[in-house]
Design a protein around this motif. Structure first.
Motif, short mmCIF file in Angstrom:
data_model
loop_
_atom_site.label_atom_id
_atom_site.label_comp_id
_atom_site.label_asym_id
_atom_site.label_seq_id
_atom_site.Cartn_x
_atom_site.Cartn_y
_atom_site.Cartn_z
N HIS A 177 -26.37 6.36 -9.58
CA HIS A 177 -25.57 5.84 -11.02
C HIS A 177 -26.46 4.95 -11.74
N LEU A 178 -27.70 4.58 -11.47
CA LEU A 178 -28.62 3.71 -12.26
C LEU A 178 -29.08 4.35 -13.69
N ASP A 179 -28.97 5.62 -13.60
CA ASP A 179 -29.49 6.03 -15.28
C ASP A 179 -28.31 6.21 -15.87
N ARG A 180 -26.97 5.65 -15.40
CA ARG A 180 -25.98 5.55 -16.43
C ARG A 180 -25.81 4.22 -16.60
N LEU A 181 -26.52 3.32 -16.52
CA LEU A 181 -26.19 1.96 -16.82
C LEU A 181 -27.55 1.33 -17.62
N ILE A 182 -27.27 0.49 -18.28
CA ILE A 182 -28.19 -0.55 -19.11
C ILE A 182 -27.54 -1.68 -19.24
N VAL A 183 -28.09 -2.77 -18.83
CA VAL A 183 -27.49 -4.18 -19.08
C VAL A 183 -28.34 -4.85 -20.35
N GLN A 184 -27.67 -5.28 -21.01
CA GLN A 184 -28.37 -6.11 -22.26
C GLN A 184 -27.62 -7.34 -22.46
N SER A 185 -28.33 -8.40 -23.20
CA SER A 185 -28.03 -9.63 -23.65
C SER A 185 -28.73 -10.07 -24.99
N PHE A 186 -28.39 -10.83 -25.75
CA PHE A 186 -29.17 -11.81 -26.76
C PHE A 186 -29.93 -12.77 -26.07
N SER A 187 -29.74 -12.98 -24.72
CA SER A 187 -30.41 -14.11 -24.18
C SER A 187 -31.44 -13.35 -23.32
N ALA A 188 -32.74 -13.64 -23.77
CA ALA A 188 -33.72 -13.09 -23.12
C ALA A 188 -33.83 -13.68 -21.51
N ASP A 189 -33.33 -14.92 -21.52
CA ASP A 189 -33.26 -15.78 -20.19
C ASP A 189 -32.45 -14.79 -19.26
N SER A 190 -31.52 -14.35 -19.64
CA SER A 190 -30.56 -13.74 -18.94
C SER A 190 -30.96 -12.33 -18.39
N ILE A 191 -31.65 -11.76 -19.27
CA ILE A 191 -32.10 -10.50 -18.99
C ILE A 191 -33.25 -10.46 -17.90
N ARG A 192 -34.01 -11.52 -17.92
CA ARG A 192 -35.00 -11.95 -16.90
C ARG A 192 -34.43 -12.27 -15.76
N THR A 193 -33.40 -12.78 -15.64
CA THR A 193 -32.63 -12.97 -14.50
C THR A 193 -32.29 -11.52 -13.86
N VAL A 194 -31.49 -10.89 -14.77
CA VAL A 194 -30.99 -9.54 -14.18
C VAL A 194 -32.03 -8.74 -13.61
N GLU A 196 -34.95 -9.80 -12.33
CA GLU A 196 -35.48 -10.44 -11.08
C GLU A 196 -34.52 -10.26 -10.12
N LEU A 197 -33.21 -10.20 -10.22
CA LEU A 197 -32.35 -9.94 -9.34
C LEU A 197 -32.16 -8.54 -8.80
N LYS A 198 -32.16 -7.56 -9.65
CA LYS A 198 -32.25 -5.95 -9.30
C LYS A 198 -33.11 -5.29 -10.10
N PRO A 199 -34.48 -5.28 -9.68
CA PRO A 199 -35.60 -4.83 -10.70
C PRO A 199 -35.16 -3.24 -11.26
N ALA A 200 -34.57 -2.53 -10.32
CA ALA A 200 -34.26 -1.07 -10.56
C ALA A 200 -33.38 -0.86 -11.77
N ILE A 201 -32.60 -2.04 -12.19
CA ILE A 201 -31.72 -1.96 -13.42
C ILE A 201 -32.65 -1.64 -14.64
N THR A 202 -32.21 -0.92 -15.55
CA THR A 202 -32.67 -0.65 -16.98
C THR A 202 -31.92 -1.78 -17.79
N THR A 203 -32.87 -2.79 -18.52
CA THR A 203 -32.24 -3.59 -19.15
C THR A 203 -32.75 -3.49 -20.73
N ALA A 204 -32.06 -4.47 -21.67
CA ALA A 204 -32.41 -4.39 -22.98
C ALA A 204 -32.32 -5.91 -23.38
N CYS A 205 -33.18 -6.31 -24.40
CA CYS A 205 -32.78 -7.48 -25.04
C CYS A 205 -32.46 -7.37 -26.58
N LEU A 206 -31.17 -7.88 -26.99
CA LEU A 206 -30.88 -7.91 -28.13
C LEU A 206 -31.70 -8.88 -28.94
#
Ligand code: G3P
Ligand code: CA
Length: 289
Positions: A177-194, A196-206
């Protein structure tokens, strides 16, 4: 400095940056075309952030949808954009004495009573604010892919961990499922946390960090997602010159592009994705209908 960074910087200065990025996603349409993402669902045609809005995206033939996740007073994750319920529900009629109507001040049961469709059109009367669990199950049912925004994380301590727990429970952190999910936020701190919690997730900074900041972002984010108004071809090239935490070039999804002219311009800048309320208009502009 990375050799690719030097090359991109020179190309940007000389105006010779490539039109198509190395990260463009051919799955979305023609080869090298940007991915088209239905913003808050197909929100020009159905009430934003509802199950109806992602059904509409699916009906139009789009797989990628975007949403906004916040948290109720009693700890339920719900899908809604504003920190107040006022604009997109009938909360003022149902709870007239509770001015400000903040999402964080209402329980999930109270929010479940609200009509989240009538403000948009009488045809959508009775549409509800979905919980994230309900939303994820509909995304799965529709075979869609999700750009999930953690909205206002400063209001909801621990929302990153809670969101990942729910995603894990629903199977969205499984390898397939991981290539069907991107987690993003305007908060870079929030995305850094994501990350760190689950490095395999694709992340995005708004937002639009400076080029000088990009090497720091590249440690924990796979995409930089700027508003179209802040974009240039040189900036897109500069972002592409960095490798993200998974060893691939950073990508760029821009928002919110709702007309053909802007969609073509953004494509010319080399963006990898276009986030839009009108995915059909963008697709037609890109010539892949
Ligand atoms: O996905 C980009 C976009 O959603 C960011 O802005 O305010 O619509 O959440 P906003
Ligand atoms: Ca959003």
């Amino acid at each position: 400095m990375h050799a690719r960074v030097v090359a991109a910087t020179v190309a940007a200065v000389l105006g010779t940056a490539p039109l198509l990025s190395p990260g463009s996603d051919a799955r979305a349409g023609g080869v090298g075309e940007p991915t088209v993402i239905a913003h808050r669902g197909a929100s020009a045609y159905a009430p934003e952030n509802t199950l109806a809005s992602i059904d509409k995206a699916a009906q139009l033939g789009f797989t990628w949808v975007e949403n906004d996740v916040q948290r109720t007073k009693d700890g339920e994750l719900v899908v809604i954009h504003d920190d107040s319920l006022q604009r997109t529900t009938n909360v003022a009629q149902v709870f007239p004495g509770r001015a400000r109507w903040k999402v964080k001040d209402f329980t999930a049961a109270e929010i479940a009573r609200l009509d989240a469709g009538s403000w948009y059109s009488p045809a959508y009367a009775g549409t509800r604010v979905p919980t994230l669990q309900q939303y994820m199950r509909r995304v799965e049912h529709n075979h869609e892919e999700l750009l999930l925004e953690i909205k206002n994380p400063e209001l909801y301590p621990g929302i990153e961990q809670q969101t990942l727990k729910l995603l894990g429970n629903e199977g969205w952190l499984d390898h397939e499922h991981l290539d069907r999910l991107i987690v993003q936020s305007f908060s870079a701190d929030s995305i850094r946390t994501v990350h760190e919690l689950k490095p395999a997730i694709t992340t995005a900074c708004l937002g639009t960090p400076t080029v000088a900041q990009l090497h720091q972002y590249a440690r924990f984010t796979d995409l930089i997602n700027p508003s179209y108004g802040s974009l240039s071809k040189g900036y897109v090239s500069a972002v592409h010159a960095f490798d993200g935490p998974h060893g691939r070039p950073l990508r760029v999804f821009t928002w919110t592009v709702n007309d053909a002219t802007t969609a073509r311009k953004a494509t010319g800048y080399g963006v990898d994705g276009i986030i839009t309320n009108k995915p059909d208009v963008v697709r037609a502009a890109l010539g892949s209908e």
